[in-house]
Design a protein around this motif. Structure first.
Motif, PDB file in Angstrom:
ATOM      1  N   GLY A  46      -5.237   4.799  -1.147  1.00 26.59           N
ATOM      2  CA  GLY A  46      -3.942   4.893  -1.813  1.00 26.59           C
ATOM      3  C   GLY A  46      -3.876   3.912  -2.954  1.00 26.59           C
TER       4      GLY A  46
ATOM      5  N   HIS B 164       0.850  -1.193   0.000  1.00 26.98           N
ATOM      6  CA  HIS B 164       0.000   0.000   0.000  1.00 26.98           C
ATOM      7  C   HIS B 164       0.883   1.238   0.000  1.00 26.98           C
ATOM      8  CE1 HIS B 164      -2.380   2.949   2.676  1.00 26.98           C
ATOM      9  NE2 HIS B 164      -2.848   3.050   1.439  1.00 26.98           N
ATOM     10  N   GLN B 165       0.541   2.170  -0.890  1.00 29.27           N
ATOM     11  CA  GLN B 165       1.223   3.448  -0.898  1.00 29.27           C
ATOM     12  C   GLN B 165       0.199   4.547  -0.721  1.00 29.27           C
ATOM     13  OE1 GLN B 165       3.740   4.278  -4.302  1.00 29.27           O
ATOM     14  NE2 GLN B 165       4.893   5.775  -3.112  1.00 29.27           N
TER      15      GLN B 165
ATOM     16  N   LYS C 183       3.383   9.176   0.729  1.00 30.37           N
ATOM     17  CA  LYS C 183       4.161   8.275   1.587  1.00 30.37           C
ATOM     18  C   LYS C 183       4.793   7.164   0.771  1.00 30.37           C
ATOM     19  CE  LYS C 183       1.518   9.133   5.801  1.00 30.37           C
ATOM     20  NZ  LYS C 183       0.818   8.503   6.962  1.00 30.37           N
ATOM     21  N   GLY C 184       5.660   6.434   1.416  1.00 33.22           N
ATOM     22  CA  GLY C 184       6.322   5.327   0.755  1.00 33.22           C
ATOM     23  C   GLY C 184       5.450   4.092   0.704  1.00 33.22           C
ATOM     24  N   ARG C 185       5.887   3.121  -0.046  1.00 32.86           N
ATOM     25  CA  ARG C 185       5.151   1.874  -0.205  1.00 32.86           C
ATOM     26  C   ARG C 185       5.434   0.962   0.980  1.00 32.86           C
ATOM     27  NH1 ARG C 185       5.895  -0.270  -6.110  1.00 32.86           N
ATOM     28  NH2 ARG C 185       8.006  -0.625  -5.328  1.00 32.86           N
ATOM     29  N   GLU C 186       4.379   0.392   1.561  1.00 34.47           N
ATOM     30  CA  GLU C 186       4.518  -0.462   2.738  1.00 34.47           C
ATOM     31  C   GLU C 186       3.827  -1.806   2.514  1.00 34.47           C
ATOM     32  OE1 GLU C 186       4.748   2.845   6.329  1.00 34.47           O
ATOM     33  OE2 GLU C 186       2.910   1.679   6.046  1.00 34.47           O
TER      34      GLU C 186
END
Length: 128
Positions: free
Chosen positions: A92, A38-39, A43-46
């Motif tokens: 996102g 999920h991005q 924010k960054g991708r997690e």
């Protein structure tokens, strides 16, 4: 070469559900460990969830545990992410990723264990 395509994103109200699917060309997903990431905007991708190729063990980030379910759909040859009780912070772009040799558990900590193949993502909007 493995090409991944995500589908199922869209607009949903808080508390609602969506089901994302990850399909592949050039490979059979059964042979791969599949992760969902999920991005959020800005924010960054997690890592969100992962299903292992070894024994179909599943892993979830704490933020989605008990709300999201990852599974293999052998009939459709996809890996699906069922997302229930969605929250605005779940919004996102969601990406699926595949690899034949990564450790799934790292995804449950939001990390990328080194997936080699990625899809283009599907947008999820959670808003009333």
């Amino acid at each position: 070469q493995v090409r991944l395509v995500e589908s199922g994103g869209g607009l949903v109200q808080p508390g609602g559900s969506l089901r994302l699917s990850c399909a592949a060309s050039g490979a059979t997903l059964d042979d791969y460990t599949i992760g969902w990431f999920h991005q959020a905007p800005g924010k960054g991708r997690e890592g969100v969830s992962c299903i292992s190729s070894r024994d179909d063990s599943t892993y979830y980030a704490s933020s989605v545990r008990d709300r999201f379910t990852i599974s293999r759909n052998y009939a459709k040859k996809t890996v699906d992410l069922q997302m229930d009780r969605l929250k605005p912070e779940d919004a996102g772009v969601y990406y699926c990723a595949a690899d034949g040799d990564v450790f799934c558990y790292e995804t449950s900590y939001g990390l990328d264990p080194g997936f080699g193949f990625w899809g283009q993502g599907t947008q999820v909007t959670v808003s009333s």
